[in-house]
Design a protein around this motif. Structure first.
Motif, PDB file in Angstrom:
ATOM      1  N   GLY A 253      41.732  20.825  24.503  1.00  0.00           N
ATOM      2  CA  GLY A 253      41.750  22.289  24.539  1.00  0.00           C
ATOM      3  C   GLY A 253      40.983  22.847  25.714  1.00  0.00           C
ATOM      4  O   GLY A 253      41.434  23.771  26.379  1.00  0.00           O
ATOM      5  N   HIS A 254      39.795  22.252  26.023  1.00  0.00           N
ATOM      6  CA  HIS A 254      39.010  22.710  27.169  1.00  0.00           C
ATOM      7  C   HIS A 254      39.759  22.477  28.469  1.00  0.00           C
ATOM      8  O   HIS A 254      39.766  23.329  29.358  1.00  0.00           O
ATOM      9  N   VAL A 255      40.403  21.341  28.611  1.00  0.00           N
ATOM     10  CA  VAL A 255      41.176  21.045  29.821  1.00  0.00           C
ATOM     11  C   VAL A 255      42.314  22.042  29.966  1.00  0.00           C
ATOM     12  O   VAL A 255      42.522  22.616  31.030  1.00  0.00           O
ATOM     13  N   ASN A 256      43.046  22.283  28.899  1.00  0.00           N
ATOM     14  CA  ASN A 256      44.168  23.228  28.965  1.00  0.00           C
ATOM     15  C   ASN A 256      43.700  24.641  29.266  1.00  0.00           C
ATOM     16  O   ASN A 256      44.305  25.337  30.068  1.00  0.00           O
ATOM     17  N   ARG A 257      42.591  25.074  28.641  1.00  0.00           N
ATOM     18  CA  ARG A 257      42.075  26.414  28.928  1.00  0.00           C
ATOM     19  C   ARG A 257      41.646  26.503  30.377  1.00  0.00           C
ATOM     20  O   ARG A 257      41.858  27.511  31.035  1.00  0.00           O
ATOM     21  N   GLY A 258      41.029  25.437  30.910  1.00  0.00           N
ATOM     22  CA  GLY A 258      40.608  25.428  32.306  1.00  0.00           C
ATOM     23  C   GLY A 258      41.784  25.570  33.247  1.00  0.00           C
ATOM     24  O   GLY A 258      41.730  26.284  34.233  1.00  0.00           O
ATOM     25  N   ARG A 259      42.875  24.893  32.948  1.00  0.00           N
ATOM     26  CA  ARG A 259      44.070  25.008  33.790  1.00  0.00           C
ATOM     27  C   ARG A 259      44.648  26.412  33.724  1.00  0.00           C
ATOM     28  O   ARG A 259      45.052  26.965  34.730  1.00  0.00           O
ATOM     29  N   ARG A 260      44.697  26.989  32.536  1.00  0.00           N
ATOM     30  CA  ARG A 260      45.232  28.353  32.419  1.00  0.00           C
ATOM     31  C   ARG A 260      44.360  29.333  33.174  1.00  0.00           C
ATOM     32  O   ARG A 260      44.856  30.231  33.833  1.00  0.00           O
ATOM     33  N   GLN A 261      43.023  29.181  33.096  1.00  0.00           N
ATOM     34  CA  GLN A 261      42.136  30.074  33.818  1.00  0.00           C
ATOM     35  C   GLN A 261      42.342  29.930  35.317  1.00  0.00           C
ATOM     36  O   GLN A 261      42.392  30.916  36.031  1.00  0.00           O
ATOM     37  N   ALA A 262      42.427  28.700  35.812  1.00  0.00           N
ATOM     38  CA  ALA A 262      42.590  28.470  37.244  1.00  0.00           C
ATOM     39  C   ALA A 262      43.863  29.128  37.758  1.00  0.00           C
ATOM     40  O   ALA A 262      43.917  29.607  38.875  1.00  0.00           O
ATOM     41  N   GLU A 263      44.890  29.171  36.949  1.00  0.00           N
ATOM     42  CA  GLU A 263      46.133  29.803  37.363  1.00  0.00           C
ATOM     43  C   GLU A 263      46.014  31.319  37.406  1.00  0.00           C
ATOM     44  O   GLU A 263      46.786  31.987  38.062  1.00  0.00           O
ATOM     45  N   SER A 264      45.036  31.890  36.711  1.00  0.00           N
ATOM     46  CA  SER A 264      44.972  33.336  36.618  1.00  0.00           C
ATOM     47  C   SER A 264      43.859  33.966  37.448  1.00  0.00           C
ATOM     48  O   SER A 264      43.695  35.163  37.416  1.00  0.00           O
ATOM     49  N   VAL A 265      43.067  33.189  38.176  1.00  0.00           N
ATOM     50  CA  VAL A 265      41.973  33.740  38.975  1.00  0.00           C
ATOM     51  C   VAL A 265      42.021  33.139  40.376  1.00  0.00           C
ATOM     52  O   VAL A 265      41.781  31.951  40.552  1.00  0.00           O
ATOM     53  N   GLY A 266      42.347  33.961  41.347  1.00  0.00           N
ATOM     54  CA  GLY A 266      42.363  33.503  42.727  1.00  0.00           C
ATOM     55  C   GLY A 266      42.902  34.579  43.648  1.00  0.00           C
ATOM     56  O   GLY A 266      43.539  35.542  43.195  1.00  0.00           O
ATOM     57  N   PHE A 267      42.648  34.435  44.944  1.00  0.00           N
ATOM     58  CA  PHE A 267      43.133  35.428  45.909  1.00  0.00           C
ATOM     59  C   PHE A 267      43.312  34.805  47.283  1.00  0.00           C
ATOM     60  O   PHE A 267      42.698  33.788  47.610  1.00  0.00           O
ATOM     61  N   THR A 268      44.141  35.442  48.068  1.00  0.00           N
ATOM     62  CA  THR A 268      44.218  35.226  49.508  1.00  0.00           C
ATOM     63  C   THR A 268      44.384  36.598  50.135  1.00  0.00           C
ATOM     64  O   THR A 268      45.269  37.374  49.762  1.00  0.00           O
ATOM     65  N   ALA A 269      43.504  36.894  51.081  1.00  0.00           N
ATOM     66  CA  ALA A 269      43.560  38.163  51.816  1.00  0.00           C
ATOM     67  C   ALA A 269      43.516  37.839  53.306  1.00  0.00           C
ATOM     68  O   ALA A 269      42.913  36.840  53.713  1.00  0.00           O
ATOM     69  N   VAL A 270      44.171  38.671  54.096  1.00  0.00           N
ATOM     70  CA  VAL A 270      44.251  38.443  55.541  1.00  0.00           C
ATOM     71  C   VAL A 270      43.882  39.719  56.289  1.00  0.00           C
ATOM     72  O   VAL A 270      43.861  40.808  55.718  1.00  0.00           O
ATOM     73  N   LEU A 271      43.617  39.548  57.568  1.00  0.00           N
ATOM     74  CA  LEU A 271      43.401  40.688  58.455  1.00  0.00           C
ATOM     75  C   LEU A 271      44.680  40.872  59.254  1.00  0.00           C
ATOM     76  O   LEU A 271      45.153  39.935  59.888  1.00  0.00           O
ATOM     77  N   ASP A 272      45.265  42.071  59.209  1.00  0.00           N
ATOM     78  CA  ASP A 272      46.548  42.284  59.886  1.00  0.00           C
ATOM     79  C   ASP A 272      46.427  43.126  61.155  1.00  0.00           C
ATOM     80  O   ASP A 272      47.405  43.650  61.659  1.00  0.00           O
ATOM     81  N   HIS A 273      45.215  43.246  61.679  1.00  0.00           N
ATOM     82  CA  HIS A 273      44.983  44.002  62.911  1.00  0.00           C
ATOM     83  C   HIS A 273      43.722  43.482  63.597  1.00  0.00           C
ATOM     84  O   HIS A 273      42.928  42.766  62.997  1.00  0.00           O
ATOM     85  N   GLU A 274      43.536  43.849  64.847  1.00  0.00           N
ATOM     86  CA  GLU A 274      42.328  43.474  65.574  1.00  0.00           C
ATOM     87  C   GLU A 274      41.192  44.391  65.140  1.00  0.00           C
ATOM     88  O   GLU A 274      41.390  45.591  64.952  1.00  0.00           O
ATOM     89  N   GLU A 275      40.008  43.827  64.972  1.00  0.00           N
ATOM     90  CA  GLU A 275      38.899  44.650  64.493  1.00  0.00           C
ATOM     91  C   GLU A 275      37.581  44.218  65.126  1.00  0.00           C
ATOM     92  O   GLU A 275      37.265  43.027  65.180  1.00  0.00           O
TER      93      GLU A 275
END
Length: 187
Positions: free
Chosen positions: A50-72
């Motif tokens: 159960g802990h392993v499965n909950r960990g996998r579900r959490q990992a799938e639901s928390v994350g990001f990728t952000a980029v810079l689309d201009h010179e700054e």
């Protein structure tokens, strides 16, 4: 092992093909203890799965990728604000502040990449609550260059993670995202 010894002693105590009542009681008690141990092991195994499965579900639901689309232009000690979000499950990253706020305790992977070409030297650092974890240095020599770094960190809910730079210019372009920041909960 206890049950095997009990069965062997029961055979030794067998009289005319029948077991006496005392021996039967010992056998039944030993079987009951064996069943209890097996039930406990099964419960522990189910909890672990159960802990392993909950960990996998959490990992799938928390994350990001952000980029810079201009010179700054950036200044020493300022956060690089990656303004365009490509993915932001759990609303972990805020593009206005440039800060990723940890939503739950766990082990996270963070990575950043910076592209630069005008500043003689630019360094960036991944910081957690103001403490540097990893850094990268770019010395572009009049052409585009990139640097970055990655870290796996155990973090707690509410901590803040960001990328900070020295004085210079960070390059970003719509469609080509050489300057990026990523974070994901592993488990």
């Amino acid at each position: 092992m206890t049950m095997l010894v009990t069965v062997q002693s029961a055979r030794a105590e067998e009289i005319n093909g029948h077991l006496n009542i005392h021996t039967m009681e010992k056998l039944i008690k030993a079987q009951g203890e064996t069943i209890e141990r097996m039930e406990l092991k099964l419960t522990n195994l189910e909890e672990s799965i159960g802990h392993v499965n909950r960990g996998r579900r959490q990992a799938e639901s928390v994350g990001f990728t952000a980029v810079l689309d201009h010179e700054e232009a950036v200044h020493t000690g300022n956060m690089v604000k990656f303004n365009k979000i490509l993915y932001n499950a759990g609303n972990m990253y805020n593009p206005i502040t440039g800060i990723a706020t940890i939503p739950t305790n766990g082990v996270y992977l963070f990575s950043f990449s910076i592209e630069e070409w005008e500043t003689p030297e630019l360094s960036c650092r991944l910081k957690v609550d103001g403490v540097q974890k990893v850094g990268a240095v770019i010395v572009p020599n009049h052409h585009s260059d990139q640097a970055g770094n990655t870290a796996v960190l155990h973090l707690t809910k509410g901590q803040s993670v960001w990328v900070e730079s020295t004085e210079g210019t960070v390059y970003g372009e719509s469609g080509f995202y050489g300057t990026s920041f990523t974070g994901v909960l592993l488990y």
